[in-house]
Design a protein around this motif. Structure first.
Motif, PDB file in Angstrom:
ATOM      1  N   GLU A 227       0.835  -1.205   0.000  1.00 31.52           N
ATOM      2  CA  GLU A 227       0.000   0.000   0.000  1.00 31.52           C
ATOM      3  C   GLU A 227       0.870   1.255   0.000  1.00 31.52           C
ATOM      4  OE1 GLU A 227      -3.768   1.971   2.418  1.00 31.52           O
ATOM      5  OE2 GLU A 227      -3.229  -0.128   2.718  1.00 31.52           O
ATOM      6  N   HIS A 228       1.972   1.196   0.712  1.00 25.97           N
ATOM      7  CA  HIS A 228       2.918   2.322   0.739  1.00 25.97           C
ATOM      8  C   HIS A 228       3.411   2.629  -0.679  1.00 25.97           C
ATOM      9  CE1 HIS A 228       6.308   4.823   2.040  1.00 25.97           C
ATOM     10  NE2 HIS A 228       7.107   4.050   1.343  1.00 25.97           N
ATOM     11  N   LEU A 229       3.809   1.592  -1.427  1.00 22.89           N
ATOM     12  CA  LEU A 229       4.295   1.801  -2.793  1.00 22.89           C
ATOM     13  C   LEU A 229       3.183   2.317  -3.700  1.00 22.89           C
ATOM     14  CD1 LEU A 229       6.589  -1.314  -3.394  1.00 22.89           C
ATOM     15  CD2 LEU A 229       7.251   0.981  -2.657  1.00 22.89           C
ATOM     16  N   GLN A 230       1.982   1.780  -3.535  1.00 16.35           N
ATOM     17  CA  GLN A 230       0.866   2.204  -4.388  1.00 16.35           C
ATOM     18  C   GLN A 230       0.489   3.660  -4.155  1.00 16.35           C
ATOM     19  OE1 GLN A 230      -1.829  -0.894  -3.244  1.00 16.35           O
ATOM     20  NE2 GLN A 230      -1.199  -2.286  -4.887  1.00 16.35           N
ATOM     21  N   LYS A 231       0.782   4.180  -2.971  1.00 11.84           N
ATOM     22  CA  LYS A 231       0.511   5.585  -2.668  1.00 11.84           C
ATOM     23  C   LYS A 231       1.673   6.489  -3.050  1.00 11.84           C
ATOM     24  CE  LYS A 231      -2.703   4.684   1.152  1.00 11.84           C
ATOM     25  NZ  LYS A 231      -3.877   5.302   0.533  1.00 11.84           N
ATOM     26  N   GLY A 232       2.682   5.919  -3.719  1.00 11.52           N
ATOM     27  CA  GLY A 232       3.807   6.726  -4.172  1.00 11.52           C
ATOM     28  C   GLY A 232       4.958   6.822  -3.197  1.00 11.52           C
ATOM     29  N   GLY A 233       4.939   6.014  -2.140  1.00 18.25           N
ATOM     30  CA  GLY A 233       6.016   6.034  -1.160  1.00 18.25           C
ATOM     31  C   GLY A 233       7.303   5.432  -1.713  1.00 18.25           C
ATOM     32  N   GLU A 234       8.412   5.757  -1.077  1.00 18.97           N
ATOM     33  CA  GLU A 234       9.713   5.249  -1.494  1.00 18.97           C
ATOM     34  C   GLU A 234      10.277   4.310  -0.441  1.00 18.97           C
ATOM     35  OE1 GLU A 234      12.062   8.303  -4.085  1.00 18.97           O
ATOM     36  OE2 GLU A 234      11.338   9.375  -2.316  1.00 18.97           O
ATOM     37  N   VAL A 235      11.370   3.635  -0.798  1.00 19.46           N
ATOM     38  CA  VAL A 235      12.041   2.701   0.110  1.00 19.46           C
ATOM     39  C   VAL A 235      13.537   2.969   0.066  1.00 19.46           C
ATOM     40  CG1 VAL A 235      12.423   0.284   0.724  1.00 19.46           C
ATOM     41  CG2 VAL A 235      10.285   0.953  -0.383  1.00 19.46           C
ATOM     42  N   PHE A 236      14.147   3.085   1.233  1.00 18.15           N
ATOM     43  CA  PHE A 236      15.590   3.269   1.335  1.00 18.15           C
ATOM     44  C   PHE A 236      16.136   2.303   2.374  1.00 18.15           C
ATOM     45  CE2 PHE A 236      14.244   7.197  -0.589  1.00 18.15           C
ATOM     46  CZ  PHE A 236      15.273   7.499  -1.464  1.00 18.15           C
ATOM     47  N   ARG A 237      17.438   2.079   2.306  1.00 11.06           N
ATOM     48  CA  ARG A 237      18.079   1.204   3.277  1.00 11.06           C
ATOM     49  C   ARG A 237      19.365   1.834   3.780  1.00 11.06           C
ATOM     50  NH1 ARG A 237      19.835  -3.986   0.665  1.00 11.06           N
ATOM     51  NH2 ARG A 237      21.624  -2.722   0.085  1.00 11.06           N
ATOM     52  N   VAL A 238      19.597   1.756   5.080  1.00  7.36           N
ATOM     53  CA  VAL A 238      20.891   2.122   5.652  1.00  7.36           C
ATOM     54  C   VAL A 238      21.813   0.916   5.472  1.00  7.36           C
ATOM     55  CG1 VAL A 238      22.135   2.758   7.749  1.00  7.36           C
ATOM     56  CG2 VAL A 238      19.830   3.659   7.341  1.00  7.36           C
ATOM     57  N   ASN A 239      22.912   1.110   4.795  1.00 10.45           N
ATOM     58  CA  ASN A 239      23.792  -0.021   4.484  1.00 10.45           C
ATOM     59  C   ASN A 239      24.757  -0.335   5.619  1.00 10.45           C
ATOM     60  OD1 ASN A 239      22.732  -0.726   1.936  1.00 10.45           O
ATOM     61  ND2 ASN A 239      23.767   1.025   1.024  1.00 10.45           N
ATOM     62  N   HIS A 240      24.169  -0.538   6.771  1.00 12.60           N
ATOM     63  CA  HIS A 240      24.880  -1.021   7.955  1.00 12.60           C
ATOM     64  C   HIS A 240      23.998  -2.071   8.618  1.00 12.60           C
ATOM     65  CE1 HIS A 240      28.003   2.119   7.942  1.00 12.60           C
ATOM     66  NE2 HIS A 240      27.035   2.958   7.589  1.00 12.60           N
ATOM     67  N   CYS A 241      24.630  -3.047   9.258  1.00 11.50           N
ATOM     68  CA  CYS A 241      23.868  -4.060   9.992  1.00 11.50           C
ATOM     69  C   CYS A 241      23.396  -3.444  11.305  1.00 11.50           C
ATOM     70  CB  CYS A 241      24.738  -5.286  10.253  1.00 11.50           C
ATOM     71  SG  CYS A 241      23.859  -6.580  11.160  1.00 11.50           S
ATOM     72  N   LEU A 242      22.106  -3.179  11.405  1.00 14.14           N
ATOM     73  CA  LEU A 242      21.558  -2.480  12.563  1.00 14.14           C
ATOM     74  C   LEU A 242      20.575  -3.328  13.361  1.00 14.14           C
ATOM     75  CD1 LEU A 242      20.838   1.013  10.934  1.00 14.14           C
ATOM     76  CD2 LEU A 242      22.895   0.250  12.148  1.00 14.14           C
ATOM     77  N   LEU A 243      20.377  -4.580  12.947  1.00 10.14           N
ATOM     78  CA  LEU A 243      19.351  -5.388  13.597  1.00 10.14           C
ATOM     79  C   LEU A 243      19.767  -6.855  13.649  1.00 10.14           C
ATOM     80  CD1 LEU A 243      16.438  -4.956  14.744  1.00 10.14           C
ATOM     81  CD2 LEU A 243      15.585  -5.718  12.520  1.00 10.14           C
ATOM     82  N   LEU A 244      19.644  -7.445  14.822  1.00  4.85           N
ATOM     83  CA  LEU A 244      19.786  -8.899  14.983  1.00  4.85           C
ATOM     84  C   LEU A 244      18.388  -9.482  14.861  1.00  4.85           C
ATOM     85  CD1 LEU A 244      21.405 -11.459  15.766  1.00  4.85           C
ATOM     86  CD2 LEU A 244      20.880 -10.911  18.150  1.00  4.85           C
ATOM     87  N   TYR A 245      18.203 -10.292  13.844  1.00  4.33           N
ATOM     88  CA  TYR A 245      16.895 -10.784  13.453  1.00  4.33           C
ATOM     89  C   TYR A 245      16.840 -12.277  13.768  1.00  4.33           C
ATOM     90  CZ  TYR A 245      12.875 -11.211  10.191  1.00  4.33           C
ATOM     91  OH  TYR A 245      11.658 -11.428   9.626  1.00  4.33           O
ATOM     92  N   ARG A 246      16.099 -12.646  14.818  1.00  5.18           N
ATOM     93  CA  ARG A 246      16.102 -14.032  15.280  1.00  5.18           C
ATOM     94  C   ARG A 246      15.164 -14.910  14.448  1.00  5.18           C
ATOM     95  NH1 ARG A 246      16.660 -11.960  20.825  1.00  5.18           N
ATOM     96  NH2 ARG A 246      18.699 -12.625  21.597  1.00  5.18           N
ATOM     97  N   TYR A 247      15.600 -16.133  14.245  1.00  2.15           N
ATOM     98  CA  TYR A 247      14.818 -17.120  13.496  1.00  2.15           C
ATOM     99  C   TYR A 247      14.564 -18.303  14.425  1.00  2.15           C
ATOM    100  CZ  TYR A 247      13.453 -20.212   9.624  1.00  2.15           C
ATOM    101  OH  TYR A 247      12.771 -21.056   8.786  1.00  2.15           O
ATOM    102  N   HIS A 248      13.296 -18.547  14.733  1.00  5.46           N
ATOM    103  CA  HIS A 248      12.960 -19.636  15.661  1.00  5.46           C
ATOM    104  C   HIS A 248      11.526 -20.080  15.391  1.00  5.46           C
ATOM    105  CE1 HIS A 248      10.570 -16.808  18.119  1.00  5.46           C
ATOM    106  NE2 HIS A 248      11.521 -15.934  17.814  1.00  5.46           N
ATOM    107  N   PRO A 249      11.150 -21.259  15.845  1.00  2.00           N
ATOM    108  CA  PRO A 249       9.819 -21.806  15.519  1.00  2.00           C
ATOM    109  C   PRO A 249       8.656 -20.975  16.021  1.00  2.00           C
ATOM    110  CG  PRO A 249      11.272 -23.538  16.346  1.00  2.00           C
ATOM    111  CD  PRO A 249      11.995 -22.238  16.553  1.00  2.00           C
ATOM    112  N   GLN A 250       8.850 -20.177  17.093  1.00  2.00           N
ATOM    113  CA  GLN A 250       7.747 -19.386  17.635  1.00  2.00           C
ATOM    114  C   GLN A 250       7.572 -18.033  16.942  1.00  2.00           C
ATOM    115  OE1 GLN A 250      10.194 -20.734  19.964  1.00  2.00           O
ATOM    116  NE2 GLN A 250       8.884 -22.560  19.877  1.00  2.00           N
ATOM    117  N   ALA A 251       8.445 -17.710  15.989  1.00  2.00           N
ATOM    118  CA  ALA A 251       8.394 -16.397  15.343  1.00  2.00           C
ATOM    119  C   ALA A 251       7.051 -16.188  14.646  1.00  2.00           C
ATOM    120  CB  ALA A 251       9.534 -16.253  14.337  1.00  2.00           C
TER     121      ALA A 251
END
Length: 326
Positions: free
Chosen positions: A176-200
């Motif tokens: 919906e953000h893209l359809q409304k004309g929004g943009e997407v950017f990324r900070v090219n640094h690792c800023l998040l530890l993203y856990r992967y587990h069965p309860q996610a």
């Protein structure tokens, strides 16, 4: 009682960033998650908006502990609760946390993830430069080997590919953000530890639901401007995509292409489930003999670079001559 800004007091400065955290039975990870909020090096005004969605474990006690610590360093904490016996779901909890927040910018944090200390500061800097944008970052997975290909893919998308290949967790919000004309950017640094587990929470979403939303988005955003196209993959995934398309878009498919000689030798794919008579037969050809634009249904990083080499030799432009659906 004086209103903010009335005589006898100065108005409170607006909160620049609200950190949004939905919580449900998160005691295993929540302590480390909220500690990472406390460790942020952002010098602006920040608040934590957290919504506890009917947790039955020790999450509430952990929230109260960190409320005290955060408010000691000037970070207000807003806590909402679903006190019923049944959780309403991560989407509901996230929305409630947003509703009760007051920040100009929202920083979303899952209760099982951990932010690097510079996350809010760096993403806020980019958000100011690019209003009307979703700002992401590179991530590190835990366990490290849990989704190696996926992590490598999302961390290496170019600015253009964030729009053509990016598939974030909050899919409908992103679309919906893209359809409304929004943009997407990324900070090219690792800023998040993203856990992967069965309860996610990610695992609670049906694969078929995600597939259907992605197909509708492909039809609305890409296929609506194409008069014909080739599906790159004459195998299971390519045929599944064809069958998922609307009848109007099925008629736009000029061919399937592949490198598998057996599929190419057969010469065509018959859509047996069709009620049309005669049943549609779509040609199958070698990719070098196919005509762009392509919808590519081949998984990246699985063929030792062979697929990527084949694609590169055609000198096509992503987003114009081809679109990844993999």
């Amino acid at each position: 009682m004086a209103e903010p800004g009335a005589a006898g007091g100065s108005p409170e400065p607006p909160v620049q960033v609200s950190i949004i955290v939905p919580v449900h039975n998160s005691e295993c990870w929540l302590d480390e998650c909220l500690k990472s909020v406390w460790e942020q090096d952002f010098k602006g005004t920040m608040e934590l908006s957290i919504f506890n969605d009917a947790s039955k474990d020790g999450s509430a006690e952990i929230i109260e502990k960190w409320k005290t610590k955060l408010e000691e360093v000037g970070v207000p904490v807003i806590i909402g609760n679903n006190d019923s016996s049944q959780p309403r779901g991560v989407g509901y909890a996230k929305n409630q946390a947003v509703i009760q927040s007051s920040g100009t910018y929202l920083c979303f944090l899952d209760s099982d993830d951990v932010m690097m200390p510079q996350r809010v500061r760096l993403q806020h800097e980019v958000a100011i430069q690019h209003p009307n944008s979703i700002v992401g970052c590179q991530v590190r997975r835990e366990p490290l080997d849990s989704t190696e290909r996926y992590t490598r893919w999302i961390n290496n998308l170019t600015q253009e590919q964030l729009l053509t290949q990016g598939v974030p967790e909050d899919l409908l919000f992103f679309y919906e953000h893209l359809q409304k004309g929004g943009e997407v950017f990324r900070v090219n640094h690792c800023l998040l530890l993203y856990r992967y587990h069965p309860q996610a929470a990610t695992h609670s979403i049906l694969e078929g639901t995600i597939w259907n939303h992605r197909v509708r988005f492909l039809e609305d955003r890409v296929l609506s401007s194409w008069t014909s196209f080739t599906i790159w993959n004459a195998g299971k995934q390519g045929k599944k995509l064809y069958r998922s398309l609307s009848p109007a878009n099925q008629k736009k498919v000029s061919a399937f292409c592949d490198v598998d000689e057996k599929k190419i030798t057969k010469g065509f794919y018959t859509y047996e489930e069709s009620e049309e008579r005669p049943k549609p037969k779509i040609p199958v050809c070698h990719f070098r003999d196919a005509s762009p634009p392509f919808v590519i249904c081949v998984k990246l990083d699985l063929t030792g670079g062979a697929f990527e080499t084949n694609l590169d030799m055609l000198n096509l432009k992503e987003g114009m001559d081809y679109y990844h659906f993999n």
